[in-house]
Scaffold this active site. Structure first.
Site, PDB file in Angstrom:
ATOM      1  N   ARG A 216      26.000  34.157  52.233  1.00 35.82           N
ATOM      2  CA  ARG A 216      26.350  35.579  52.281  1.00 35.82           C
ATOM      3  C   ARG A 216      25.239  36.404  52.924  1.00 35.82           C
ATOM      4  O   ARG A 216      25.502  37.458  53.528  1.00 35.82           O
ATOM      5  CB  ARG A 216      26.671  36.098  50.882  1.00 35.82           C
ATOM      6  CG  ARG A 216      25.552  35.950  49.882  1.00 35.82           C
ATOM      7  CD  ARG A 216      25.946  36.418  48.494  1.00 35.82           C
ATOM      8  NE  ARG A 216      24.956  36.030  47.512  1.00 35.82           N
ATOM      9  CZ  ARG A 216      24.626  36.768  46.472  1.00 35.82           C
ATOM     10  NH1 ARG A 216      25.215  37.927  46.255  1.00 35.82           N
ATOM     11  NH2 ARG A 216      23.718  36.346  45.613  1.00 35.82           N
TER      12      ARG A 216
ATOM     13  N   SER B 259      26.350  42.546  46.509  1.00 36.54           N
ATOM     14  CA  SER B 259      26.771  41.144  46.512  1.00 36.54           C
ATOM     15  C   SER B 259      27.150  40.670  47.906  1.00 36.54           C
ATOM     16  O   SER B 259      26.984  39.494  48.235  1.00 36.54           O
ATOM     17  CB  SER B 259      27.956  40.957  45.562  1.00 36.54           C
ATOM     18  OG  SER B 259      27.574  41.175  44.224  1.00 36.54           O
TER      19      SER B 259
ATOM     20  N   GLU C 142      41.314  46.876  46.252  1.00 41.59           N
ATOM     21  CA  GLU C 142      41.298  45.962  47.393  1.00 41.59           C
ATOM     22  C   GLU C 142      42.519  46.096  48.289  1.00 41.59           C
ATOM     23  O   GLU C 142      42.416  45.989  49.519  1.00 41.59           O
ATOM     24  CB  GLU C 142      41.159  44.524  46.892  1.00 41.59           C
ATOM     25  CG  GLU C 142      39.824  44.208  46.246  1.00 41.59           C
ATOM     26  CD  GLU C 142      39.765  44.523  44.760  1.00 41.59           C
ATOM     27  OE1 GLU C 142      38.756  44.190  44.120  1.00 41.59           O
ATOM     28  OE2 GLU C 142      40.755  45.118  44.251  1.00 41.59           O
TER      29      GLU C 142
ATOM     30  N   PHE D 248      39.314  38.076  45.240  1.00 44.90           N
ATOM     31  CA  PHE D 248      39.968  39.372  45.371  1.00 44.90           C
ATOM     32  C   PHE D 248      40.408  39.643  46.807  1.00 44.90           C
ATOM     33  O   PHE D 248      41.311  40.451  47.043  1.00 44.90           O
ATOM     34  CB  PHE D 248      39.014  40.485  44.917  1.00 44.90           C
ATOM     35  CG  PHE D 248      38.381  40.223  43.585  1.00 44.90           C
ATOM     36  CD1 PHE D 248      39.093  39.630  42.547  1.00 44.90           C
ATOM     37  CD2 PHE D 248      37.052  40.550  43.365  1.00 44.90           C
ATOM     38  CE1 PHE D 248      38.502  39.376  41.319  1.00 44.90           C
ATOM     39  CE2 PHE D 248      36.442  40.303  42.134  1.00 44.90           C
ATOM     40  CZ  PHE D 248      37.173  39.718  41.111  1.00 44.90           C
TER      41      PHE D 248
ATOM     42  N   HIS E  51      31.371  34.550  47.706  1.00 51.44           N
ATOM     43  CA  HIS E  51      31.513  33.953  46.379  1.00 51.44           C
ATOM     44  C   HIS E  51      32.750  33.049  46.310  1.00 51.44           C
ATOM     45  O   HIS E  51      33.482  33.043  45.320  1.00 51.44           O
ATOM     46  CB  HIS E  51      31.568  35.035  45.308  1.00 51.44           C
ATOM     47  CG  HIS E  51      30.286  35.787  45.145  1.00 51.44           C
ATOM     48  ND1 HIS E  51      29.701  36.480  46.183  1.00 51.44           N
ATOM     49  CD2 HIS E  51      29.479  35.986  44.061  1.00 51.44           C
ATOM     50  CE1 HIS E  51      28.590  37.062  45.763  1.00 51.44           C
ATOM     51  NE2 HIS E  51      28.418  36.771  44.475  1.00 51.44           N
TER      52      HIS E  51
ATOM     53  N   ASP F  10      30.274  32.742  36.730  1.00 47.95           N
ATOM     54  CA  ASP F  10      31.349  33.738  36.589  1.00 47.95           C
ATOM     55  C   ASP F  10      32.664  33.111  36.136  1.00 47.95           C
ATOM     56  O   ASP F  10      33.551  33.812  35.658  1.00 47.95           O
ATOM     57  CB  ASP F  10      31.563  34.492  37.900  1.00 47.95           C
ATOM     58  CG  ASP F  10      30.469  35.525  38.143  1.00 47.95           C
ATOM     59  OD1 ASP F  10      29.513  35.573  37.344  1.00 47.95           O
ATOM     60  OD2 ASP F  10      30.566  36.271  39.130  1.00 47.95           O
TER      61      ASP F  10
ATOM     62  N   ARG G 114      27.874  32.115  47.365  1.00 46.21           N
ATOM     63  CA  ARG G 114      26.827  32.760  46.567  1.00 46.21           C
ATOM     64  C   ARG G 114      25.524  31.969  46.463  1.00 46.21           C
ATOM     65  O   ARG G 114      24.448  32.568  46.535  1.00 46.21           O
ATOM     66  CB  ARG G 114      27.365  33.015  45.157  1.00 46.21           C
ATOM     67  CG  ARG G 114      26.355  33.605  44.199  1.00 46.21           C
ATOM     68  CD  ARG G 114      26.934  33.657  42.797  1.00 46.21           C
ATOM     69  NE  ARG G 114      26.090  34.373  41.860  1.00 46.21           N
ATOM     70  CZ  ARG G 114      26.359  34.481  40.565  1.00 46.21           C
ATOM     71  NH1 ARG G 114      27.438  33.921  40.050  1.00 46.21           N
ATOM     72  NH2 ARG G 114      25.547  35.146  39.781  1.00 46.21           N
TER      73      ARG G 114
END
Length: 318
Positions: free
Chosen positions: A13, A40, A61, A86, A112, A120, A170
């Site tokens: 990322r 993030s 979103e 998402f 991610h 998570d 991530r």
């Protein structure tokens, strides 16, 4: 094996974020939208340097995708950004209608992704996203392997006219591809030449495939290793040429066994060159909370799993 040097460790990322900073300086058409995850997605510098080209959509979103499509129709090059869970499943209808069907110049940048999101847990560890995106007509699907390749892929996505799904992650991973290596959408990168087995790897599992290849070559097994950074369009010519030489293939991906790279390769081989195939992928199971390293082991996505798959497929070939 292709020579390489590990120059450090970074998350993929960060490659996206640094590419966006560069695009902010060099391409005035590029804009960024984010769903309340600016840090993030490593977009803080872009947002600070280009406040009139950064749009905070909040946790909305579906609206972000629609706004991105509108910006594309107005001549901008929008990168709509959030976690992969998402960016795909939550907004599939908007992507299908306003991006893919309309063929708008929207870049969906999804961080991610996969099991290595880690602690998570299952609700955020989407492993169906490649399948969702590759089924959409007009959509390009890119899954780069390290920081440098993610940076290059982001620049290539910005230059490409049409919808792109760009997937990255991530955890920190070794940086081993050259910083100046050109990124060509739809063109596999060869890492080793061999006549015994083909390994096709994508994303984070490319590093595990490299480690597996080095061990197998020490044992005298010739591996034809390809980095399949683009799932769609697939480099069918390179894949078919490799399997015609080796007669068997292992596909490696941080994705569900259904719908991902292995699925695309299987369809290609069924129609053109049927050979034994083994899959290193998540087998019809949701994820769970844990460190990336623990989860790669638990879900059989680590280097020993690639080696075991090679031994199985070579036994089937015999």
């Amino acid at each position: 094996m292709r020579p390489y040097t590990i120059t450090g460790k970074k998350d993929t990322r960060s490659g996206f974020g640094d590419a966006m900073t560069l695009l902010g300086e060099t391409d005035p058409r590029v804009v960024a939208l984010c769903a309340d995850l600016t840090g993030s997605l490593k977009l803080n510098t872009f947002a600070k340097e280009n406040p009139d080209r950064f749009f905070q959509a909040g946790i909305a979103e579906a609206n972000m995708i629609s706004v991105g499509a509108g910006l594309a129709l107005g001549g901008k090059v929008p990168f709509v950004t959030t976690f992969a869970a998402f960016a795909t499943g939550r907004v599939y209808d908007q992507i299908r209608q306003s991006v893919a069907y309309s063929c708008t110049n929207v870049k969906i940048a999804a961080s991610h992704a996969g099991i290595t999101l880690g602690e998570d847990g299952a609700t955020h560890q989407i492993m169906e996203d490649i399948g969702l995106m590759k089924m959409l007509p007009n959509m390009v699907v890119i899954n780069p392997c390290d920081y440098n390749q993610t940076k290059a892929a982001t620049l290539a996505a910005a230059a490409y006219q049409g919808p792109v799904y760009l997937r990255f992650g991530r955890p920190t991973e070794p940086i081993y591809t050259p910083a100046d290596e050109p990124f060509e959408i739809g063109r596999a990168v060869r890492w080793s030449e061999g006549k015994d087995v083909t390994i096709l790897a994508t994303g984070h599992l490319m590093w595990r495939a490299i480690q597996a290849t080095e061990q197998l070559e020490r044992e005298g097994i010739g591996v034809d290793l390809l980095n399949i950074h683009t799932i769609k369009p697939l480099d069918t010519e390179a894949i078919l040429a490799s399997v015609r030489k080796t007669g068997c293939v292992v596909t490696c991906e941080e994705h569900m066994i259904n719908g991902g790279l292995g699925d695309s390769v299987s369809q290609l081989l069924t129609q053109n060159q049927p050979v034994p195939q083994e899959y290193v992928a998540v087998n019809d199971h949701f994820g769970e909370s844990g460190t990336p390293e623990e989860l790669l082991v638990k879900f059989h996505l680590d280097t020993p799993d690639v080696i075991a798959a090679v031994r199985r497929v070579m036994a089937r070939k015999k």
